[in-house]
Design a protein around this motif. Structure first.
Motif, PDB file in Angstrom:
ATOM      1  N   HIS A   1      34.688  30.964  40.130  1.00 33.60           N
ATOM      2  CA  HIS A   1      35.152  31.218  41.494  1.00 33.60           C
ATOM      3  C   HIS A   1      35.490  32.699  41.629  1.00 33.60           C
ATOM      4  O   HIS A   1      36.009  33.313  40.696  1.00 33.60           O
ATOM      5  CB  HIS A   1      36.392  30.365  41.784  1.00 33.60           C
ATOM      6  N   GLY A   2      35.223  33.273  42.798  1.00 32.05           N
ATOM      7  CA  GLY A   2      35.471  34.692  43.034  1.00 32.05           C
ATOM      8  C   GLY A   2      36.923  35.102  42.970  1.00 32.05           C
ATOM      9  O   GLY A   2      37.225  36.281  42.788  1.00 32.05           O
ATOM     10  N   LYS A   3      37.827  34.168  43.098  1.00 40.07           N
ATOM     11  CA  LYS A   3      39.253  34.522  43.125  1.00 40.07           C
ATOM     12  C   LYS A   3      39.740  35.128  41.817  1.00 40.07           C
ATOM     13  O   LYS A   3      40.774  35.779  41.787  1.00 40.07           O
ATOM     14  CB  LYS A   3      40.104  33.297  43.476  1.00 40.07           C
ATOM     15  N   VAL A   4      38.990  34.964  40.723  1.00 38.49           N
ATOM     16  CA  VAL A   4      39.429  35.496  39.433  1.00 38.49           C
ATOM     17  C   VAL A   4      38.881  36.895  39.150  1.00 38.49           C
ATOM     18  O   VAL A   4      39.217  37.505  38.144  1.00 38.49           O
ATOM     19  CB  VAL A   4      39.050  34.547  38.269  1.00 38.49           C
ATOM     20  N   ALA A   5      38.032  37.430  40.038  1.00 39.12           N
ATOM     21  CA  ALA A   5      37.420  38.741  39.821  1.00 39.12           C
ATOM     22  C   ALA A   5      38.469  39.845  39.780  1.00 39.12           C
ATOM     23  O   ALA A   5      39.545  39.712  40.366  1.00 39.12           O
ATOM     24  CB  ALA A   5      36.404  39.030  40.922  1.00 39.12           C
ATOM     25  N   GLU A   6      38.121  40.924  39.085  1.00 37.11           N
ATOM     26  CA  GLU A   6      38.999  42.091  39.025  1.00 37.11           C
ATOM     27  C   GLU A   6      38.197  43.349  39.299  1.00 37.11           C
ATOM     28  O   GLU A   6      37.040  43.471  38.890  1.00 37.11           O
ATOM     29  CB  GLU A   6      39.659  42.231  37.649  1.00 37.11           C
ATOM     30  N   PHE A   7      38.828  44.291  39.994  1.00 38.14           N
ATOM     31  CA  PHE A   7      38.236  45.590  40.282  1.00 38.14           C
ATOM     32  C   PHE A   7      39.233  46.667  39.891  1.00 38.14           C
ATOM     33  O   PHE A   7      40.360  46.686  40.390  1.00 38.14           O
ATOM     34  CB  PHE A   7      37.897  45.713  41.771  1.00 38.14           C
TER      35      PHE A   7
ATOM     36  N   THR B   1      42.927  57.484  33.877  1.00 37.40           N
ATOM     37  CA  THR B   1      43.971  56.589  34.366  1.00 37.40           C
ATOM     38  C   THR B   1      43.312  55.418  35.071  1.00 37.40           C
ATOM     39  O   THR B   1      42.544  55.613  36.012  1.00 37.40           O
ATOM     40  CB  THR B   1      44.894  57.329  35.352  1.00 37.40           C
ATOM     41  N   THR B   2      43.619  54.206  34.619  1.00 41.42           N
ATOM     42  CA  THR B   2      43.033  53.000  35.202  1.00 41.42           C
ATOM     43  C   THR B   2      44.029  52.361  36.155  1.00 41.42           C
ATOM     44  O   THR B   2      45.182  52.132  35.804  1.00 41.42           O
ATOM     45  CB  THR B   2      42.650  51.988  34.097  1.00 41.42           C
ATOM     46  N   ARG B   3      43.548  52.072  37.379  1.00 39.78           N
ATOM     47  CA  ARG B   3      44.388  51.404  38.383  1.00 39.78           C
ATOM     48  C   ARG B   3      43.700  50.118  38.813  1.00 39.78           C
ATOM     49  O   ARG B   3      42.538  50.136  39.214  1.00 39.78           O
ATOM     50  CB  ARG B   3      44.597  52.316  39.584  1.00 39.78           C
ATOM     51  N   ASN B   4      44.414  49.025  38.746  1.00 37.03           N
ATOM     52  CA  ASN B   4      43.883  47.732  39.163  1.00 37.03           C
ATOM     53  C   ASN B   4      44.107  47.586  40.671  1.00 37.03           C
ATOM     54  O   ASN B   4      45.225  47.493  41.129  1.00 37.03           O
ATOM     55  CB  ASN B   4      44.577  46.597  38.406  1.00 37.03           C
ATOM     56  N   LEU B   5      43.008  47.575  41.428  1.00 46.88           N
ATOM     57  CA  LEU B   5      43.086  47.455  42.885  1.00 46.88           C
ATOM     58  C   LEU B   5      42.745  46.045  43.357  1.00 46.88           C
ATOM     59  O   LEU B   5      42.561  45.805  44.549  1.00 46.88           O
ATOM     60  CB  LEU B   5      42.150  48.465  43.549  1.00 46.88           C
ATOM     61  N   SER B   6      42.663  45.097  42.436  1.00 49.25           N
ATOM     62  CA  SER B   6      42.217  43.734  42.746  1.00 49.25           C
ATOM     63  C   SER B   6      43.052  43.048  43.815  1.00 49.25           C
ATOM     64  O   SER B   6      42.521  42.285  44.623  1.00 49.25           O
ATOM     65  CB  SER B   6      42.241  42.870  41.478  1.00 49.25           C
TER      66      SER B   6
ATOM     67  N   THR C   1      39.100  41.899  49.027  1.00 50.09           N
ATOM     68  CA  THR C   1      38.732  40.553  49.482  1.00 50.09           C
ATOM     69  C   THR C   1      37.238  40.278  49.355  1.00 50.09           C
ATOM     70  O   THR C   1      36.814  39.139  49.441  1.00 50.09           O
ATOM     71  CB  THR C   1      39.141  40.338  50.951  1.00 50.09           C
ATOM     72  N   ASP C   2      36.437  41.321  49.151  1.00 50.00           N
ATOM     73  CA  ASP C   2      34.993  41.140  49.071  1.00 50.00           C
ATOM     74  C   ASP C   2      34.368  42.364  48.406  1.00 50.00           C
ATOM     75  O   ASP C   2      34.731  43.499  48.732  1.00 50.00           O
ATOM     76  CB  ASP C   2      34.420  40.972  50.487  1.00 50.00           C
ATOM     77  N   MET C   3      33.449  42.133  47.471  1.00 49.93           N
ATOM     78  CA  MET C   3      32.741  43.224  46.799  1.00 49.93           C
ATOM     79  C   MET C   3      31.277  42.866  46.644  1.00 49.93           C
ATOM     80  O   MET C   3      30.927  41.712  46.444  1.00 49.93           O
ATOM     81  CB  MET C   3      33.313  43.466  45.403  1.00 49.93           C
ATOM     82  N   THR C   4      30.444  43.893  46.694  1.00 49.41           N
ATOM     83  CA  THR C   4      29.028  43.744  46.374  1.00 49.41           C
ATOM     84  C   THR C   4      28.675  44.827  45.375  1.00 49.41           C
ATOM     85  O   THR C   4      28.967  46.007  45.591  1.00 49.41           O
ATOM     86  CB  THR C   4      28.161  43.904  47.639  1.00 49.41           C
ATOM     87  N   PHE C   5      28.062  44.424  44.285  1.00 45.30           N
ATOM     88  CA  PHE C   5      27.710  45.318  43.184  1.00 45.30           C
ATOM     89  C   PHE C   5      26.198  45.252  43.032  1.00 45.30           C
ATOM     90  O   PHE C   5      25.676  44.325  42.422  1.00 45.30           O
ATOM     91  CB  PHE C   5      28.438  44.820  41.926  1.00 45.30           C
TER      92      PHE C   5
END
Length: 148
Positions: A7-13, A31-36, A40-44
């Protein structure tokens, strides 16, 4: 083996700044910043350019595979903290990378890393809904796909 759907809800960016990015897509330092929490939506996307090698007398077109490229887009809920991170990086050519975990950052799952250039960042302000943010990245260099 049957596919392992997620499910997409577990994705991290995650956005990495001040990093050294190898040609392979490997990231060191920065420096890593978690913006997850705001996404709400990503396309890679990944594409391959093609070179037309069709000549006189051919009845069909012929192509050679060329250079790989790709873009990424994301949408989310506006937060000034994310705006303060992303906007100053608009158009910066080096030291920016992303880490994308479509299946979540769990051991054994896929992690994509690559250098990027932020090509667009915008804020949407609808009268009857939440304030939104959107951004676009151009990949620079290779994508490294590893298991976390």
């Amino acid at each position: 083996m049957a596919p392992q759907f997620r499910h997409g809800k577990v994705a991290e960016f995650k956005l990495v700044t001040g990093a050294t990015i190898a040609a392979s897509g490997a990231i060191t330092g920065g420096t890593t910043r978690n913006l997850s929490s705001g996404i709400t939506d990503m396309t890679f996307g990944r594409t391959v350019e093609t070179a037309d090698i069709t000549t006189y007398g051919d009845g069909d077109r012929f192509y050679l595979a060329g250079l790989r490229t790709g873009t990424m887009s994301g949408n989310g809920i506006f937060a000034s903290t994310y705006e303060d991170i992303i906007s100053p990086l608009l158009g910066v050519s080096t030291g920016i990378a992303v880490k994308v975990s479509p299946h979540g950052a769990v051991s054994g799952r896929t992690l994509y890393t690559c250098g990027v250039i932020i090509t667009d960042a915008s804020v949407g302000v609808p009268v009857g809904d939440r304030v939104t943010m959107a951004f676009n990245f151009q990949r620079t260099g290779a994508i490294l796909s590893t298991k976390t």
